[in-house]
Design a protein around this motif. Structure first.
Motif, PDB file in Angstrom:
ATOM      1  N   VAL A 516       0.846  -1.209   0.000  1.00  0.00           N
ATOM      2  CA  VAL A 516       0.000   0.000   0.000  1.00  0.00           C
ATOM      3  C   VAL A 516       0.878   1.254   0.000  1.00  0.00           C
ATOM      4  CG1 VAL A 516      -1.676   1.310   1.332  1.00  0.00           C
ATOM      5  CG2 VAL A 516      -1.930  -1.174   1.110  1.00  0.00           C
ATOM      6  N   ALA A 517       1.984   1.235   0.787  1.00  0.00           N
ATOM      7  CA  ALA A 517       2.875   2.396   0.852  1.00  0.00           C
ATOM      8  C   ALA A 517       3.531   2.637  -0.499  1.00  0.00           C
ATOM      9  CB  ALA A 517       3.922   2.171   1.930  1.00  0.00           C
ATOM     10  N   ASP A 518       3.957   1.537  -1.177  1.00  0.00           N
ATOM     11  CA  ASP A 518       4.568   1.707  -2.509  1.00  0.00           C
ATOM     12  C   ASP A 518       3.576   2.293  -3.504  1.00  0.00           C
ATOM     13  OD1 ASP A 518       6.851   0.673  -1.505  1.00  0.00           O
ATOM     14  OD2 ASP A 518       6.501  -1.387  -2.222  1.00  0.00           O
ATOM     15  N   GLN A 519       2.317   1.802  -3.441  1.00  0.00           N
ATOM     16  CA  GLN A 519       1.302   2.324  -4.372  1.00  0.00           C
ATOM     17  C   GLN A 519       0.992   3.788  -4.081  1.00  0.00           C
ATOM     18  OE1 GLN A 519       0.325   0.496  -6.853  1.00  0.00           O
ATOM     19  NE2 GLN A 519      -0.916   2.104  -7.724  1.00  0.00           N
ATOM     20  N   THR A 520       0.969   4.111  -2.780  1.00  0.00           N
ATOM     21  CA  THR A 520       0.718   5.514  -2.382  1.00  0.00           C
ATOM     22  C   THR A 520       1.838   6.407  -2.886  1.00  0.00           C
ATOM     23  OG1 THR A 520      -0.404   4.727  -0.405  1.00  0.00           O
ATOM     24  CG2 THR A 520       0.300   7.025  -0.429  1.00  0.00           C
ATOM     25  N   ASN A 521       3.063   5.923  -2.787  1.00  0.00           N
ATOM     26  CA  ASN A 521       4.213   6.697  -3.256  1.00  0.00           C
ATOM     27  C   ASN A 521       4.121   6.940  -4.748  1.00  0.00           C
ATOM     28  OD1 ASN A 521       6.627   7.994  -3.263  1.00  0.00           O
ATOM     29  ND2 ASN A 521       7.879   6.174  -2.986  1.00  0.00           N
ATOM     30  N   LEU A 522       3.693   5.878  -5.491  1.00  0.00           N
ATOM     31  CA  LEU A 522       3.550   6.025  -6.945  1.00  0.00           C
ATOM     32  C   LEU A 522       2.447   7.019  -7.289  1.00  0.00           C
ATOM     33  CD1 LEU A 522       4.446   5.041  -9.695  1.00  0.00           C
ATOM     34  CD2 LEU A 522       2.805   3.159  -9.508  1.00  0.00           C
ATOM     35  N   LEU A 523       1.342   6.949  -6.553  1.00  0.00           N
ATOM     36  CA  LEU A 523       0.239   7.903  -6.787  1.00  0.00           C
ATOM     37  C   LEU A 523       0.677   9.338  -6.512  1.00  0.00           C
ATOM     38  CD1 LEU A 523      -2.732   5.872  -5.254  1.00  0.00           C
ATOM     39  CD2 LEU A 523      -2.294   6.317  -7.685  1.00  0.00           C
ATOM     40  N   SER A 524       1.491   9.511  -5.439  1.00  0.00           N
ATOM     41  CA  SER A 524       1.962  10.867  -5.119  1.00  0.00           C
ATOM     42  C   SER A 524       2.884  11.379  -6.212  1.00  0.00           C
ATOM     43  CB  SER A 524       2.676  10.852  -3.771  1.00  0.00           C
ATOM     44  OG  SER A 524       3.841  10.068  -3.863  1.00  0.00           O
ATOM     45  N   LEU A 525       3.677  10.463  -6.814  1.00  0.00           N
ATOM     46  CA  LEU A 525       4.540  10.863  -7.921  1.00  0.00           C
ATOM     47  C   LEU A 525       3.704  11.325  -9.111  1.00  0.00           C
ATOM     48  CD1 LEU A 525       7.320  11.039  -9.220  1.00  0.00           C
ATOM     49  CD2 LEU A 525       7.083   8.627  -9.869  1.00  0.00           C
ATOM     50  N   ASN A 526       2.646  10.567  -9.451  1.00  0.00           N
ATOM     51  CA  ASN A 526       1.765  10.989 -10.553  1.00  0.00           C
ATOM     52  C   ASN A 526       1.086  12.312 -10.242  1.00  0.00           C
ATOM     53  OD1 ASN A 526       2.389   8.723 -12.026  1.00  0.00           O
ATOM     54  ND2 ASN A 526       0.745   7.479 -11.130  1.00  0.00           N
ATOM     55  N   ALA A 528       2.268  14.695  -8.364  1.00  0.00           N
ATOM     56  CA  ALA A 528       3.241  15.780  -8.499  1.00  0.00           C
ATOM     57  C   ALA A 528       3.415  16.155  -9.961  1.00  0.00           C
ATOM     58  CB  ALA A 528       4.562  15.361  -7.880  1.00  0.00           C
ATOM     59  N   ILE A 529       3.409  15.123 -10.822  1.00  0.00           N
ATOM     60  CA  ILE A 529       3.552  15.411 -12.271  1.00  0.00           C
ATOM     61  C   ILE A 529       2.359  16.215 -12.779  1.00  0.00           C
ATOM     62  CG2 ILE A 529       3.667  14.317 -14.532  1.00  0.00           C
ATOM     63  CD1 ILE A 529       5.163  11.994 -13.174  1.00  0.00           C
ATOM     64  N   GLU A 530       1.144  15.809 -12.371  1.00  0.00           N
ATOM     65  CA  GLU A 530      -0.060  16.541 -12.799  1.00  0.00           C
ATOM     66  C   GLU A 530      -0.046  17.962 -12.250  1.00  0.00           C
ATOM     67  OE1 GLU A 530      -2.209  15.563 -14.932  1.00  0.00           O
ATOM     68  OE2 GLU A 530      -1.244  13.610 -15.196  1.00  0.00           O
ATOM     69  N   ALA A 531       0.456  18.125 -11.007  1.00  0.00           N
ATOM     70  CA  ALA A 531       0.514  19.475 -10.425  1.00  0.00           C
ATOM     71  C   ALA A 531       1.462  20.350 -11.213  1.00  0.00           C
ATOM     72  CB  ALA A 531       0.960  19.389  -8.959  1.00  0.00           C
ATOM     73  N   GLU A 532       2.568  19.746 -11.667  1.00  0.00           N
ATOM     74  CA  GLU A 532       3.513  20.526 -12.470  1.00  0.00           C
ATOM     75  C   GLU A 532       2.875  20.952 -13.776  1.00  0.00           C
ATOM     76  OE1 GLU A 532       7.998  20.042 -14.390  1.00  0.00           O
ATOM     77  OE2 GLU A 532       7.069  18.435 -13.200  1.00  0.00           O
ATOM     78  N   LYS A 533       2.062  20.071 -14.368  1.00  0.00           N
ATOM     79  CA  LYS A 533       1.375  20.447 -15.601  1.00  0.00           C
ATOM     80  C   LYS A 533       0.407  21.619 -15.364  1.00  0.00           C
ATOM     81  CE  LYS A 533       1.472  15.782 -17.582  1.00  0.00           C
ATOM     82  NZ  LYS A 533       0.637  14.660 -18.010  1.00  0.00           N
ATOM     83  N   ALA A 534      -0.241  21.643 -14.202  1.00  0.00           N
ATOM     84  CA  ALA A 534      -1.229  22.689 -13.907  1.00  0.00           C
ATOM     85  C   ALA A 534      -0.602  24.035 -13.637  1.00  0.00           C
ATOM     86  CB  ALA A 534      -2.094  22.263 -12.719  1.00  0.00           C
ATOM     87  N   GLY A 535       0.704  24.047 -13.459  1.00  0.00           N
ATOM     88  CA  GLY A 535       1.389  25.342 -13.243  1.00  0.00           C
ATOM     89  C   GLY A 535       1.116  25.875 -11.848  1.00  0.00           C
ATOM     90  N   GLU A 536       0.903  27.208 -11.770  1.00  0.00           N
ATOM     91  CA  GLU A 536       0.721  27.835 -10.464  1.00  0.00           C
ATOM     92  C   GLU A 536      -0.564  27.368  -9.780  1.00  0.00           C
ATOM     93  OE1 GLU A 536       0.466  32.011 -10.948  1.00  0.00           O
ATOM     94  OE2 GLU A 536      -1.164  31.978 -12.380  1.00  0.00           O
ATOM     95  N   TYR A 537      -1.558  26.879 -10.580  1.00  0.00           N
ATOM     96  CA  TYR A 537      -2.817  26.418  -9.975  1.00  0.00           C
ATOM     97  C   TYR A 537      -2.618  25.076  -9.267  1.00  0.00           C
ATOM     98  CZ  TYR A 537      -4.772  30.048 -12.974  1.00  0.00           C
ATOM     99  OH  TYR A 537      -5.037  31.210 -13.565  1.00  0.00           O
ATOM    100  N   GLY A 538      -1.578  24.396  -9.598  1.00  0.00           N
ATOM    101  CA  GLY A 538      -1.367  23.079  -8.984  1.00  0.00           C
ATOM    102  C   GLY A 538      -0.324  23.073  -7.896  1.00  0.00           C
ATOM    103  N   GLN A 539       0.118  24.308  -7.451  1.00  0.00           N
ATOM    104  CA  GLN A 539       1.167  24.350  -6.424  1.00  0.00           C
ATOM    105  C   GLN A 539       0.661  23.768  -5.100  1.00  0.00           C
ATOM    106  OE1 GLN A 539       2.603  28.346  -6.177  1.00  0.00           O
ATOM    107  NE2 GLN A 539       3.731  28.257  -8.131  1.00  0.00           N
ATOM    108  N   GLY A 540      -0.549  24.126  -4.756  1.00  0.00           N
ATOM    109  CA  GLY A 540      -1.091  23.588  -3.494  1.00  0.00           C
ATOM    110  C   GLY A 540      -1.229  22.085  -3.553  1.00  0.00           C
ATOM    111  N   PHE A 541      -1.681  21.604  -4.696  1.00  0.00           N
ATOM    112  CA  PHE A 541      -1.827  20.161  -4.858  1.00  0.00           C
ATOM    113  C   PHE A 541      -0.456  19.466  -4.828  1.00  0.00           C
ATOM    114  CE2 PHE A 541      -2.665  16.361  -7.478  1.00  0.00           C
ATOM    115  CZ  PHE A 541      -3.590  15.772  -6.619  1.00  0.00           C
ATOM    116  N   SER A 542       0.573  20.180  -5.332  1.00  0.00           N
ATOM    117  CA  SER A 542       1.936  19.626  -5.301  1.00  0.00           C
ATOM    118  C   SER A 542       2.426  19.463  -3.878  1.00  0.00           C
ATOM    119  CB  SER A 542       2.872  20.544  -6.094  1.00  0.00           C
ATOM    120  OG  SER A 542       4.203  20.081  -5.997  1.00  0.00           O
TER     121      SER A 542
END
Length: 677
Positions: A516-526, A528-542
């Protein structure tokens, strides 16, 4: 004079030097010849081993280089399988980063099956930032490569010939055939003066083939590595591909990319190329340019063949030089040892013989006083020992006769004196027998006292038998208590086993938490990538994604600590079970010992009771001793009568000793004529 003395065969020393020396020299030359032949084989085998080791090092370098590219391609495939599959722009960036970080790679590629992620229609005729990653149908085929004119410039274009090229079709066929190897190293090809090889790995999602991931790299690094090995002065390397094409040649660059069928020495190259095992072996081979040793072996990663060639003169000159030094050393050592050994042998033989001659002269002159400082253990030593023994025996014979005459004279005087003393002693013997009679009376009285003592011993034996019966009952009680203790330890051991099973169940729960921890880590990585795509609107989500990743790492660390504690607990429980088993074994041994002691005590009581009747027999024997004392008194009276007859015999013996003394005096006068030590 010296030459005459040395070379004449009239002396034993010279005979030893001539005969033994020639024999030893012939044997030494024979042994040296055998050693040289054997040493030649050993040195040749050693040289072959060195050649095999050199080739093994070269094979290891090539294998490591191939594995590095394959492992990178496998990492790219695992990233797709772990969640990156379908994230096309992220995959393009990921490939670019891999190519930037590895200067030895000339290209990085991904290739999806048509509409494998269901997004081909979205990228049909795409004209965005990464338009080179797609073909006209929208199929995802990104290929990053280095510009030939400037390798620092990285370009992107789609892969081509997907359904006919080996780098795609070959990997796909391997996967579909169920091969254990999921990677493929393609046939190297010459591009802009460099040999290029492609290392491809299949992409598998949900056990389905969905595409490929690959690394292109230049093989110029292999040329550099082979040139850097240079163990010998004349060694040359040729690397042959799976299809028999020359990948690299350190000596003749003109044969690069050619098939071995076009080469001059095709037969020897084909011998190693068609060899089916991974053995490295050496083959002598000659052509119009000279005599050579060829050494070849397989590079398992890529199914390549590496062949090394070196001039035979380089090996034979080394072997001949070593043999030359060996011959000179052995011959010099053998010659020195021969001279020393022959000198010692001749000295050990001739010196004792000369000593024996001198000793014989002394004996012939009547001088028996012979001694030797050191006697060897060989035949000459036996000769000296025999001469000395003969002289000693002669000396001892004469001296013994002289000494015997003196001793006989002295003995005759002593006999005469002793006979007079014996008269007086026998006269006193009568008084002594009277004292013995008085002592026998005391023995009779003491025997009566012993009879009373034995009666007390019989009573004490009966009491001891009753006490032993009481101790036997106590031992039986102890055996019952030890049995109860054994049952209690068995119950404790069973409870510890149950505790070990519970700890094992906890381990399975910890494995689930880790997943579960490994899957959670992978989800957090995805995330972070989506937050980077969103730019300044995704900083909080990052920030949230970063916190989730941190919590996931903490969960992994905590579960790891718990897992370690569970392992320690299991080790302690297992140790406890083992110790309880050892304790149970010891208790069983004690119960057995107590049982054996009880049996032995019962047997001892039984045997002790048997002894009581024997005490009565001892009482009867003591009464018989009292009767024997009376018989002793009668024997002493008879002894006194015999003493009177002995006095008469001693008078006659004195007269005989006087006659013996006169005969000894005559013998001593005759012996004094000899000269003895």
């Amino acid at each position: 004079y010296f030459m005459k003395q040395f070379f004449t065969l009239d002396k034993i020393r010279n005979k030893i030097f001539v005969y033994t020396g020639l024999t030893f020299l012939i044997m030494s030359l024979t042994i040296i010849s055998i050693l040289l032949a054997k040493m030649n084989e050993v040195l040749y085998d050693f040289a072959q081993d060195e050649m095999r080791v050199s080739l093994s090092e070269a094979i290891l370098i090539i294998k490591s280089s191939n594995l590095e590219a394959v492992r990178t391609a496998e990492t790219m495939a695992r990233a797709q399988e772990a969640g990156m599959f379908g994230s096309r722009e992220e995959t393009v960036k990921y490939g670019l980063e891999i190519l930037k970080s590895n200067s030895s790679f000339t290209g990085v590629s991904f290739g999806y099956e048509p509409n494998a992620d269901g997004k081909d229609n979205n990228y049909r005729n795409y004209s965005g930032k990464y338009e080179g990653a797609f073909d006209e149908t929208g199929r995802f085929l990104p290929y990053w490569y280095r510009d030939i004119s400037d390798p620092s410039v990285l370009k992107l274009k789609p892969l081509v010939d997907m359904e006919t090229s080996m780098y795609y079709v070959g990997v796909k066929e391997k996967f579909l055939s169920g091969s254990k190897e999921k990677f493929l190293i393609t046939e190297p090809y010459l591009y802009e003066g460099k040999m290029i090889v492609e290392n491809m790995v299949s992409l598998v999602v949900d056990s389905q083939f969905v595409g490929i991931a690959g690394i292109d790299r230049s093989l110029s690094s292999i040329d550099t590595a082979l040139l850097g090995l240079k163990v010998y002065n004349t060694d040359e390397y040729v690397l042959i591909s799976r299809l028999g094409n020359v990948i690299s040649s350190t000596n003749d660059k003109s044969i690069q990319a050619k098939n071995i069928t076009e080469l001059k020495n095709y037969n020897i190259y084909n011998k190693y190329y068609t060899h089916s095992t991974n053995d490295i072996f050496v083959t002598p081979f000659s052509d119009d340019t000279g005599d050579y040793y060829y050494v070849g072996g397989k590079v398992t990663v890529g199914d390549w063949t590496l062949i090394m060639r070196l001039n035979q003169d380089e090996i034979t000159s080394y072997i001949n030089e070593e043999l030359r030094y060996l011959v000179i050393g052995l011959f010099s050592l053998g010659f020195i040892i021969t001279i020393i050994v022959l000198g010692l042998i001749s000295k050990s033989i001739t010196k004792p013989i000369e000593t024996a001659i001198d000793a014989s002269k002394k004996v012939s002159e009547g001088n028996f006083d012979i001694s030797f400082d050191k006697v060897p253990n060989d035949e000459t030593g036996k000769l000296l020992s025999t001469i000395k023994t003969m002289a000693d025996n002669l000396n001892s014979l004469v001296a013994g006769i002289n000494e015997s005459s003196l001793q006989v004279k002295s003995t005759a005087n002593k006999i005469e004196l002793s006979s007079s003393l014996q008269k007086k002693k026998i006269q006193n013997f009568s008084e002594f027998t009277s004292n013995i009679a008085a002592a026998s009376a005391q023995i009779s009285a003491t025997t009566k006292d012993l009879v009373a003592t034995m009666t007390n011993v019989a009573n004490a034996a009966s009491n001891t038998s009753e006490n032993a019966n009481q101790k036997h009952d106590d031992i039986n009680k102890m055996e019952a208590q030890m049995t109860e203790l054994l049952n209690a330890t068995s119950k404790i051991s069973k409870k510890l086993s149950v505790l070990d099973k519970k700890a094992t169940n906890i381990n399975s729960v910890i494995d689930t938490i880790n997943k579960v921890a490994d899957q959670t880590n992978l989800l957090s990585l995805n995330a972070a990538i989506e937050a980077e795509k969103a730019g300044e609107y995704g900083q909080g989500f990052s920030v949230v994604a970063t916190e989730i990743r941190r919590l996931s790492d903490q969960t992994s660390n905590a579960t790891y600590d718990i897992e370690e504690m569970i392992k320690e607990m299991q080790a302690a429980v297992n140790s406890g079970v083992m110790e309880m088993d050892k304790f149970s074994d010891e208790v069983r041994k004690i119960v057995a010992v107590v049982n054996e002691v009880g049996k032995n005590l019962a047997e001892s009581i039984k045997e002790f009771r048997v002894l009581i009747p024997h005490f009565e027999i001892v009482l009867e024997s003591m009464e018989s001793q009292a009767g024997g004392a009376v018989q002793i008194n009668e024997s002493i009276s008879n002894l006194n009568e015999n003493a009177k007859h002995a006095v008469e015999f001693l008078s006659e013996f004195t007269e005989a000793s006087n006659s013996l003394n006169e005969a000894v005096n005559r013998l001593h006068n005759e012996i004094s004529k000899f000269n003895i030590n």
